[in-house]
Design an enzyme around this catalytic site. Structure first.
Site, PDB file in Angstrom:
ATOM      1  N   GLU A  19     -20.080  29.501  26.110  1.00 47.66           N
ATOM      2  CA  GLU A  19     -20.667  30.839  26.057  1.00 47.66           C
ATOM      3  C   GLU A  19     -20.920  31.309  24.630  1.00 47.66           C
ATOM      4  O   GLU A  19     -21.588  32.311  24.406  1.00 47.66           O
ATOM      5  CB  GLU A  19     -19.756  31.835  26.787  1.00 47.66           C
ATOM      6  CG  GLU A  19     -18.353  31.954  26.197  1.00 47.66           C
ATOM      7  CD  GLU A  19     -17.476  32.892  27.021  1.00 47.66           C
ATOM      8  OE1 GLU A  19     -18.027  33.741  27.730  1.00 47.66           O
ATOM      9  OE2 GLU A  19     -16.240  32.766  26.952  1.00 47.66           O
ATOM     10  N   LYS A  20     -20.401  30.587  23.629  1.00 49.91           N
ATOM     11  CA  LYS A  20     -20.622  30.965  22.234  1.00 49.91           C
ATOM     12  C   LYS A  20     -21.930  30.405  21.683  1.00 49.91           C
ATOM     13  O   LYS A  20     -22.305  30.701  20.552  1.00 49.91           O
ATOM     14  CB  LYS A  20     -19.450  30.475  21.378  1.00 49.91           C
ATOM     15  CG  LYS A  20     -18.127  31.152  21.716  1.00 49.91           C
ATOM     16  CD  LYS A  20     -17.002  30.641  20.824  1.00 49.91           C
ATOM     17  CE  LYS A  20     -15.678  31.322  21.174  1.00 49.91           C
ATOM     18  NZ  LYS A  20     -14.564  30.818  20.335  1.00 49.91           N
ATOM     19  N   ASP A  71     -35.387  19.672  16.817  1.00 49.01           N
ATOM     20  CA  ASP A  71     -33.976  19.298  16.744  1.00 49.01           C
ATOM     21  C   ASP A  71     -33.635  18.171  17.705  1.00 49.01           C
ATOM     22  O   ASP A  71     -32.764  18.293  18.562  1.00 49.01           O
ATOM     23  CB  ASP A  71     -33.092  20.526  17.022  1.00 49.01           C
ATOM     24  CG  ASP A  71     -31.709  20.377  16.400  1.00 49.01           C
ATOM     25  OD1 ASP A  71     -31.551  19.468  15.568  1.00 49.01           O
ATOM     26  OD2 ASP A  71     -30.814  21.154  16.737  1.00 49.01           O
TER      27      ASP A  71
END
Length: 488
Positions: free
Chosen positions: A67-68, A181
């Site tokens: 969740e970060k 990325d």
């Protein structure tokens, strides 16, 4: 012919380090891998995606940093039981609705079996979400850097490299040559154990064009100057992935190139690979990596030439990917408990016995809420309906159980996954599989990691004749039950 030495050494290294890679113009490529059995790209409502992810439950987060993470990815399941991955951008990303939709729709036109394909998006208020196919067998990073059972075999590493090159070649042929990325977390393995390139990297993380979230030591040198991704930048990132595959570690390109120039291959090649490849094959992959990592962008190969160079290197092509990966497949992938076996053979009586013995143990917090509201007449009536339903369920009067549980559910004072589970089985007992499935899904919405809900979905899907979806639900249920048993 190889030189005969047991490990890569200086004698294996071609003096023509900048030698050209053969172009793929003459390579047969009749099968472009286009997928035609996927639904067309569509827009989803935020409510549909909330339902699919159990309200974006923390238990359904699958992104690397949980969740970060800046943009969180959830696993989910649509009403038709199709499993999906949902990427939820942070609130400040993509303020321009039109720009987000145009980007998403353009990526959503791609359909290829080398990609994790984009199925749709959601753009409501300040919500920006992407919906893609769900891949159940983890990322390349997990299998390469954090393996538990066995290191990835050489043949599989070569297959990953080829499939990735083919994915990039397809995207380039469709006018989507930029990939943001590119790293080992962007490659995910499907049900068959085949590697796929995530479609999420085909879109920027936000309108500002910031592309590289990884350590700047791994970014293309020109990106540090311009902050822009080019097709040549993607080839540089492909080179870093070849280093990952060669070494089994995430090695900074500058360090790897130093090892290559010094002919110090023993420190570059994964020791787990000893004896699995010929010197020529190892030399060629090192050479490909070196070419991709050229400081001058125009000296790097393109995806088509990479495919041409990687095809001759493939080994054990007749062996399925799941075997090379050591991934249990099909029925072998599921270790069934008594409840799982009962669902598989549609033994509804045995399922009833399990639910009856379980009672309401898994309704966490329900007792507290009930006792707090006992004094209201409405709650008293609701409790009475539930108790009558429990009596009917125990006596196997399933029509009465449906009626009583429905009275309890309709009041909407509290949500009980167990009541939905019991009504689901009652519907199955009365040959109403679609209603049974709806209740089993609702039980999972309330309690995302409750294995009973997934087992009941298995039984309902079997009754509906949806065997593939039933097998997927059974695997999910077995996995959830194993996790619960491991922590209890």
């Amino acid at each position: 012919m190889g030189c005969g030495c047991s490990k890569l050494s200086a004698c294996c290294w071609s003096s023509d380090q900048n030698g050209s890679i053969p172009e793929a113009d003459n390579v047969e490529n009749e099968d472009k891998g286009e997928v035609d059995d996927l639904p067309a790209f569509r827009e989803y409502s935020i409510e549909a995606l909330k339902m699919a992810t159990s309200g974006f439950a923390m238990e359904n987060i699958v992104s690397e940093h949980g969740e970060k993470a800046t943009n969180v990815v959830y696993r989910g399941k649509l009403e038709n039981q199709k499993r999906i991955a949902v990427k939820r951008f942070n609130k400040s990303a993509w303020p321009d609705t039109r720009q987000f939709l145009e980007e998403a729709k353009a990526v959503g036109q791609l359909r290829n079996h080398r990609l994790v394909n984009l199925l749709g998006c959601c753009c409501e208020g300040d919500e920006r979400l992407l919906v893609a196919e769900f891949m159940p067998n983890d990322t390349l990073a997990k299998h390469l850097f954090h393996w538990e059972a066995q290191p990835m075999k050489w043949a599989m590493r070569l297959r990953v490299a080829l499939h990735l090159a083919e994915a990039l070649e397809y995207c380039t042929s469709k006018g989507r040559s930029l990939y943001h990325d590119l790293n080992a977390y962007r490659i995910i393995f499907d049900d068959e154990g085949n590697p796929r390139l995530s479609c999420f990297g085909l879109m920027k993380n936000s309108r500002d064009g910031k592309s590289y979230s990884t350590n700047l030591a791994f970014t293309p040198p020109e990106y540090l100057k311009t902050g822009r991704v080019t097709p040549e930048s993607v080839m540089y990132s492909f080179g870093t992935l070849l280093l990952d595959l060669l070494s089994g570690k995430h090695i900074p390109p500058s360090h790897a190139l130093d090892l290559i120039r010094a002919r110090n291959f023993q420190l570059l090649i994964d020791s787990c690979l000893e004896g699995q490849f010929s010197n020529d094959d190892g030399t060629e992959l090192v050479r490909l990596a070196s070419r991709c990592l050229q400081n001058e962008p125009r000296e790097r190969p393109n995806p088509k030439s990479l495919v041409a160079a990687l095809i001759p290197l493939q080994r054990d092509t007749e062996v399925p990917s799941h075997e090379l990966m050591g991934i249990l497949h099909g029925v072998d992938a599921v270790t069934l408990s008594l409840l799982g076996e009962a669902c598989l053979r549609m033994d509804l009586t045995a399922i009833h016995d399990v639910l009856e013995k379980l009672g309401y143990k898994d309704d966490e917090g329900a007792a507290t809420e009930l006792s707090f509201q006992m004094w209201t007449n409405q709650m008293q009536e609701t409790l009475t309906s539930k108790k009558k339903g429990d009596v009917a369920f125990r006596l196997k009067d399933f029509r009465a159980a449906i009626e009583c549980y429905s009275q309890f559910i309709d009041v909407r004072t509290m949500a009980s996954p167990t009541v939905y589970a019991r009504r689901s089985l009652s519907y199955l007992m009365n040959d109403m599989p679609q209603k049974a499935l709806n209740d089993a899904v609702q039980a999972q919405v309330i309690s995302p990691i409750w294995h009973i809900a997934s087992y009941l979905q298995t039984a309902a899907l079997h009754a509906l004749g949806k065997e593939d979806e039933a097998q997927a639900a059974l695997r999910e249920a077995s996995g959830l039950e194993s996790k619960k048993n491991a922590t209890s």
